[in-house]
Write an enzyme that holds these catalytic residues in place. Structure first.
Site, PDB file in Angstrom:
ATOM      1  N   SER A 335      46.439  47.276  47.620  1.00 39.15           N
ATOM      2  CA  SER A 335      45.811  48.095  48.255  1.00 39.15           C
ATOM      3  C   SER A 335      46.567  49.313  48.662  1.00 39.15           C
ATOM      4  O   SER A 335      46.316  50.671  48.928  1.00 39.15           O
ATOM      5  CB  SER A 335      45.488  47.613  49.539  1.00 39.15           C
ATOM      6  OG  SER A 335      44.361  46.865  49.572  1.00 39.15           O
ATOM      7  N   ASP A 359      30.256  49.214  53.765  1.00 39.75           N
ATOM      8  CA  ASP A 359      30.847  47.945  53.528  1.00 39.75           C
ATOM      9  C   ASP A 359      30.584  46.730  54.049  1.00 39.75           C
ATOM     10  O   ASP A 359      30.593  46.442  55.011  1.00 39.75           O
ATOM     11  CB  ASP A 359      32.562  48.061  53.906  1.00 39.75           C
ATOM     12  CG  ASP A 359      33.444  46.872  53.505  1.00 39.75           C
ATOM     13  OD1 ASP A 359      32.849  45.840  53.091  1.00 39.75           O
ATOM     14  OD2 ASP A 359      34.791  47.034  53.282  1.00 39.75           O
TER      15      ASP A 359
END
Length: 666
Positions: A335, A359
């Protein structure tokens, strides 16, 4: 009385004999004359034609040119701490071509000086790598008593002599060994390389050691110096009788690093027994402030030639201590890649900062479900929130929208998958995938094709992405510096060994990648949000500054589509890597960091705490308490515990000194 007169026949025979004799004399005269003419011509040839050449040969028989090896320059950190130096000691050396029975000679020498099994093995290896007329050490660092004992018996050992030599010493042993490197004996490959370089071979006459790794190798020319010459008159036996002329050796230059060795020591200690790497840069000039690879090794082992046991221990260790993880270790960025993907979206116009993505916890492409944050997901996220909460779904969809080649073209100038050009040898590229890369990398036609599903995981720093911590730190520094990119540098100056005058090296103008200020603000807001309210908020609680960062967790092995990651069910070396990238202060960055702790799980738990302490050291002058140090080594801290110490009051470890006259330990 009648006279006996010779007959006419007898007179005729006498005349014939006289004529024959005169003929022989004439021939001999011509022969003698020819011999004298040959001698005269030869004398004229030698005295006139070859006069200069023969005069030089005669002078060489009378004189000898002896090289004077220059003292090697020292290596210093940014504050003047000596990291590599020299000391003088006596060695016992053997020239194999001058010794009739080598084994018997060594056995007899062992009665006078302490020659151990490892000394014999090292000598044997050196013989295999050298020529028979080279002088090779059988024992280094003789004591004064051993020197005296051998000197009294030296007449018994033709081809054996004691020599005074300078030895290289790394006083802090394993500390920063991957940066400093080490020297070793010149081998045949080194000789061939020197012969290819103009004037290099002549400058190494009499030199037996050369840089093999790190700064010692990269700055070999500066550290070595210039070999001197001493012309001496010799006796018929070859012994020097008097000096005729000399040109002194010029010592090698000292090399000044940008590394802060105390911070380097702190970081290495914070890793404890864990594996990983950390690179800290000054984003304003590219200077490397810390360059950590764990585990490390002791470069002193290599100076005299490493023994078999230590070599096997280092080379066969599953932890790979000889691998420079900061320079040559490649990892998926996880990430920590997301801020750069966000900048790519803004710069290419593929997505605005206000674009909302839902999401829901997973994202499906081509029948394959890519997981995100549990089953519930994060809901509606814009770009800033996607960075703060580390939304996978946001970047799955972004990668799909951009495509692999657009991602590649944006990330390449940032240095991902590229040689940064740092002044250390051995840097690797890693992999920044593209359709062209895959066509060239694979051999079978079905492997060469790029499939759309392979692009999705690139958005969260997985898939084919593998980069070094140096590349991630360099890209982070560029992001911190609003798109102004400096080439990382380890050495800042060379220093004259006699006058101590310094000459700056590596001065450079930054490359402007053209990032727009409004785009930088969006990404910076996201990175600050990570620290203030996101995944690393607990780690930076109470910090006396505001930093910007991003946690990352990268898979070491692939997990099945329907399986869930469970560290307890995996062996240590299969667990996820913990990563963190950050810079501080967020508004006026002075330091940028990239760190990976191998197989340590979540970046917020293992990598970010190390970065926090690096920032505290650099910005606040704070050194972790002993309690905090011990807990961080085990991955059991977030923000610092205990009272931090003033870094000026924490002494650097005592240097390891190998004084002259101290024998090698077994």
């Amino acid at each position: 009385m009648p006279l006996n007169l010779p007959s006419l026949a007898e007179l005729r025979d006498t005349r014939v004999e006289i004529q024959r004799f005169q003929g022989r004399v004439l021939v001999m005269q011509w022969v003698v004359l020819c011999c004298f003419l040959l001698l005269a011509s030869r004398l004229a040839y030698l005295q006139v034609v070859r006069h200069e050449d023969l005069l030089a040969q005669a002078e060489n028989n009378r004189t000898a040119i002896l090289p004077t090896v220059p003292p090697r320059g020292t290596i210093l950190d940014r504050n003047g701490v000596v990291l590599a130096s020299n000391y003088s000691a006596y060695t016992l050396e053997i020239t194999p071509s001058k010794v009739k029975d080598l084994e018997a000679t060594i056995n007899e020498l062992a009665e006078l000086v302490d020659i151990q099994t490892k000394d014999r093995r090292r000598f044997k290896r050196l013989r295999e790598e050298s020529k028979s007329f080279d002088s090779l050490p059988i024992r280094n660092r003789l004591t004064d008593e051993e020197v005296a004992r051998f000197s009294a018996q030296s007449y018994r050992f033709p081809g054996v002599e004691i020599k005074a030599r300078l030895f290289r010493q790394y006083p802090y042993s394993e500390l920063a060994s991957h940066v400093i490197g080490y020297i070793g004996r010149i081998n045949q490959r080194d000789k061939e390389r020197l012969e290819e370089e103009e004037d290099a071979a002549a400058n190494y006459r009499g030199t037996e050691y050369i840089g093999k790794l790190g700064v010692e190798q990269r700055y070999e020319r500066e550290l070595h110096g210039i070999t001197g010459v001493n012309e001496v008159e010799t006796s018929a036996g070859g012994r020097a009788t008097r000096s005729l002329s000399s040109r002194p050796a010029i010592p090698g230059q000292n090399v000044v690093l940008s590394i802060d060795i105390q911070m380097q020591k702190m970081v290495e200690d914070l890793f404890g027994n864990r594996r990983g790497a950390l690179v800290a840069l000054d984003p304003n000039n590219g200077e490397v402030l810390a360059f950590v690879s764990k585990p490390t090794f002791d470069p002193n082992l290599f100076v005299d030639g490493i023994d078999v046991e230590n070599w096997q221990m280092l080379n066969e260790s599953i932890d790979k201590p000889l691998l420079n993880r900061a320079l040559r270790g490649t990892y998926p960025p996880g990430s920590t890649y997301k801020p750069f993907m966000a900048m790519a979206a803004l710069s290419t116009g593929k997505r605005s900062a206000s674009t909302i993505v839902n999401d829901a916890g997973s994202w499906t492409y081509g029948g394959h479900t890519f997981r995100s944050h549990g089953d519930a997901g994060l809901g509606a996220v814009d770009m800033v929130r996607s960075i703060v909460l580390s939304s996978n779904v946001y970047y799955y969809s972004l990668a799909n929208e951009m495509g692999v080649d657009a991602i590649h073209d944006f990330m390449k100038p940032l240095g991902f998958g590229q040689i940064t050009g740092i002044d250390l040898p051995g840097e690797v590229r890693g992999i920044l995938p593209s359709t062209e890369w895959k066509r060239n990398y694979y051999k079978r036609p079905e492997q060469k094709k790029w499939y759309g599903g392979e692009t999705i995981s690139l958005g969260i720093g997985q898939g084919y992405n593998t980069f070094t911590m140096l590349q991630l730190a360099s890209a982070t520094a560029t992001l911190a510096n609003a798109g102004l990119q400096f080439k990382p540098r380890v050495v800042t100056a060379t220093q004259d060994a006699l006058t101590h005058a310094q000459t700056q090296v590596g001065a450079q103008q930054p490359l402007d990648l053209g990032f727009k200020p409004e785009h930088m603000d969006v990404v910076r807001n996201g990175l600050v949000g990570v620290v203030t309210s996101g995944t690393s908020a607990r780690v930076f609680a109470g910090a006396g500054y505001t930093s910007a960062g991003k946690t990352g967790t990268a898979q070491a092995v692939t997990i099945g589509q329907k399986d869930k990651y469970d560290a307890a069910k995996l062996s240590e070396y299969q667990r996820d890597h913990a990563l963190y990238m950050a810079y501080a202060p967020a508004d006026k960055p002075q330091i940028a960091v990239a760190v990976v702790v191998e197989n340590a799980g979540f970046g917020a738990a293992s990598a970010a705490p190390i970065a926090r302490r690096v920032f505290d050291y650099w910005l606040l002058g704070q050194y972790p308490s002993e309690e905090d140090m011990a807990a961080t080594q085990k991955g059991q801290t977030a923000s610092p515990i205990g009272k931090p110490r003033n870094k000026a009051e924490v002494p650097l470890m005592a240097p390891k000194i190998l004084p002259a006259g101290k024998p090698d330990k077994p």
